[in-house]
Write a protein that holds these residues in place. Structure first.
Motif, PDB file in Angstrom:
ATOM      1  N   SER A 114       0.630   7.504  -1.979  1.00  0.00           N
ATOM      2  CA  SER A 114      -0.101   8.516  -3.181  1.00  0.00           C
ATOM      3  C   SER A 114      -0.451   7.668  -4.288  1.00  0.00           C
ATOM      4  O   SER A 114       0.175   6.696  -4.628  1.00  0.00           O
ATOM      5  CB  SER A 114       0.967   9.549  -3.377  1.00  0.00           C
ATOM      6  OG  SER A 114       2.188   8.966  -3.980  1.00  0.00           O
ATOM      7  N   SER A 115      -1.357   8.208  -5.187  1.00  0.00           N
ATOM      8  CA  SER A 115      -1.712   7.535  -6.369  1.00  0.00           C
ATOM      9  C   SER A 115      -0.337   7.721  -7.463  1.00  0.00           C
ATOM     10  O   SER A 115      -0.206   6.830  -8.391  1.00  0.00           O
ATOM     11  CB  SER A 115      -2.774   8.222  -7.107  1.00  0.00           C
ATOM     12  OG  SER A 115      -2.649   9.495  -7.304  1.00  0.00           O
ATOM     13  N   ALA A 148       1.422   4.476  -7.088  1.00  0.00           N
ATOM     14  CA  ALA A 148       0.990   3.314  -7.407  1.00  0.00           C
ATOM     15  C   ALA A 148       1.682   2.749  -8.638  1.00  0.00           C
ATOM     16  O   ALA A 148       1.851   3.445  -9.589  1.00  0.00           O
ATOM     17  CB  ALA A 148      -0.356   3.424  -7.622  1.00  0.00           C
ATOM     18  N   ASN A 149       1.710   1.408  -8.919  1.00  0.00           N
ATOM     19  CA  ASN A 149       2.285   0.719 -10.039  1.00  0.00           C
ATOM     20  C   ASN A 149       1.833  -0.805 -10.023  1.00  0.00           C
ATOM     21  O   ASN A 149       2.660  -1.538  -9.230  1.00  0.00           O
ATOM     22  CB  ASN A 149       3.608   0.877 -10.165  1.00  0.00           C
ATOM     23  CG  ASN A 149       4.256   0.423 -11.295  1.00  0.00           C
ATOM     24  OD1 ASN A 149       3.776  -0.559 -11.809  1.00  0.00           O
ATOM     25  ND2 ASN A 149       5.405   0.665 -11.920  1.00  0.00           N
ATOM     26  N   ALA A 169      -0.126  -0.353  -4.779  1.00  0.00           N
ATOM     27  CA  ALA A 169      -1.340   0.156  -5.083  1.00  0.00           C
ATOM     28  C   ALA A 169      -1.620   1.160  -3.936  1.00  0.00           C
ATOM     29  O   ALA A 169      -1.263   1.193  -2.738  1.00  0.00           O
ATOM     30  CB  ALA A 169      -2.454  -0.991  -5.069  1.00  0.00           C
ATOM     31  N   TYR A 170      -2.427   2.128  -4.305  1.00  0.00           N
ATOM     32  CA  TYR A 170      -2.840   3.118  -3.391  1.00  0.00           C
ATOM     33  C   TYR A 170      -4.457   3.242  -3.145  1.00  0.00           C
ATOM     34  O   TYR A 170      -5.274   3.071  -3.658  1.00  0.00           O
ATOM     35  CB  TYR A 170      -2.629   4.752  -4.201  1.00  0.00           C
ATOM     36  CG  TYR A 170      -3.307   5.958  -3.437  1.00  0.00           C
ATOM     37  CD1 TYR A 170      -2.675   6.264  -2.219  1.00  0.00           C
ATOM     38  CD2 TYR A 170      -4.579   6.367  -3.744  1.00  0.00           C
ATOM     39  CE1 TYR A 170      -3.150   7.187  -1.566  1.00  0.00           C
ATOM     40  CE2 TYR A 170      -4.934   7.433  -3.223  1.00  0.00           C
ATOM     41  CZ  TYR A 170      -4.170   7.746  -1.850  1.00  0.00           C
ATOM     42  OH  TYR A 170      -4.900   8.773  -1.151  1.00  0.00           O
ATOM     43  N   VAL A 171      -4.388   3.183  -1.749  1.00  0.00           N
ATOM     44  CA  VAL A 171      -5.779   3.222  -1.025  1.00  0.00           C
ATOM     45  C   VAL A 171      -5.648   4.577   0.152  1.00  0.00           C
ATOM     46  O   VAL A 171      -4.805   4.188   0.859  1.00  0.00           O
ATOM     47  CB  VAL A 171      -6.227   2.054  -0.375  1.00  0.00           C
ATOM     48  CG1 VAL A 171      -7.490   2.064   0.402  1.00  0.00           C
ATOM     49  CG2 VAL A 171      -6.593   0.861  -1.576  1.00  0.00           C
ATOM     50  N   PRO A 213      -7.911  -2.268  -3.768  1.00  0.00           N
ATOM     51  CA  PRO A 213      -8.535  -1.749  -5.001  1.00  0.00           C
ATOM     52  C   PRO A 213      -9.064  -3.110  -5.814  1.00  0.00           C
ATOM     53  O   PRO A 213      -8.415  -4.219  -5.673  1.00  0.00           O
ATOM     54  CB  PRO A 213      -7.477  -1.306  -5.860  1.00  0.00           C
ATOM     55  CG  PRO A 213      -6.530  -0.827  -4.827  1.00  0.00           C
ATOM     56  CD  PRO A 213      -6.560  -1.780  -3.537  1.00  0.00           C
ATOM     57  N   ARG A 222       0.853  -1.057  -0.024  1.00  0.00           N
ATOM     58  CA  ARG A 222      -0.058   0.107  -0.050  1.00  0.00           C
ATOM     59  C   ARG A 222       0.819   1.179   0.093  1.00  0.00           C
ATOM     60  O   ARG A 222       1.616   1.460   0.780  1.00  0.00           O
ATOM     61  CB  ARG A 222      -0.918  -0.077   1.105  1.00  0.00           C
ATOM     62  CG  ARG A 222      -1.793   1.157   1.260  1.00  0.00           C
ATOM     63  CD  ARG A 222      -2.571   1.172   2.772  1.00  0.00           C
ATOM     64  NE  ARG A 222      -3.728   1.848   2.627  1.00  0.00           N
ATOM     65  CZ  ARG A 222      -4.417   2.029   3.674  1.00  0.00           C
ATOM     66  NH1 ARG A 222      -4.395   1.328   4.757  1.00  0.00           N
ATOM     67  NH2 ARG A 222      -5.455   3.018   3.649  1.00  0.00           N
TER      68      ARG A 222
END
Length: 175
Positions: A79-80, A83-84, A90-92, A101, A76
């Motif tokens: 920041s978005s 994310a990759n 992943a970003y949450v 997600p 996690r």
């Protein structure tokens, strides 16, 4: 959310991972429920051997199965922009629930399905080997009792000669 093949042994899920690496078995409105007591988080009121970890502390997600299998962890990120999905990041947002997600949950489901399929192949191969051993023993017992190669061939769906060739080989070459 969980997945089940109905064998009583393989029930999978996408579990939240907490900072010490434990994988949550359940999600509640107050956080995620993890087995074990470290003293860092409050104990669950009902399951005293479990702690309730706040969603903001979830560091990732991981596939898990009742049989003990665990998938590769997804991290996690904060920041978005970080994310990759190809790097399992992943970003949450950290101010809400730590639910993975959809893309991450789908990927974990696919990993779990591969795990279950591999297990099913392994079990089928073991069952096949046991069945072959039982067949070899049954043929030996039938021959001892006086059954002909024609009888054995008919019962196994092969010719008399094929049955004779198969079961008169040395034991270490049977297939």
């Amino acid at each position: 959310m969980g997945w089940d093949v109905g064998d009583g042994f393989h029930e999978g899920r996408a579990g939240c991972v907490v900072p010490d690496g434990r994988v949550a078995r359940a999600v509640t409105g107050a956080g995620v429920l993890v087995e074990g007591v470290t003293g860092r988080y409050p104990r669950d009121e009902v399951l005293r051997g479990h702690e309730l970890v706040p969603d903001k502390d979830v560091v990732g997600w991981q596939g898990a199965c009742e049989c003990g299998w665990q998938g590769v962890r997804w991290d996690r990120v904060r920041s978005s922009a970080q994310a990759n999905l190809s790097k399992r990041r992943a970003y949450v947002a950290f101010d809400g629930f730590a639910t993975p997600p959809v893309a991450v949950e789908d990927a974990i489901l696919q990993e779990w399905r591969c795990h279950v399929a591999s297990w099913e192949v392994d079990m089928a191969a073991r069952n096949h080997a046991r069945a072959l051993e039982r067949l070899n023993q049954a043929v030996a017992a039938a021959r001892t009792a006086g059954a002909s190669w024609a009888d054995i061939g008919r019962d196994t769906g092969m010719s008399r000669q094929s049955a004779h060739e198969r079961w008169t080989r040395r034991p270490d070459t049977r297939s």
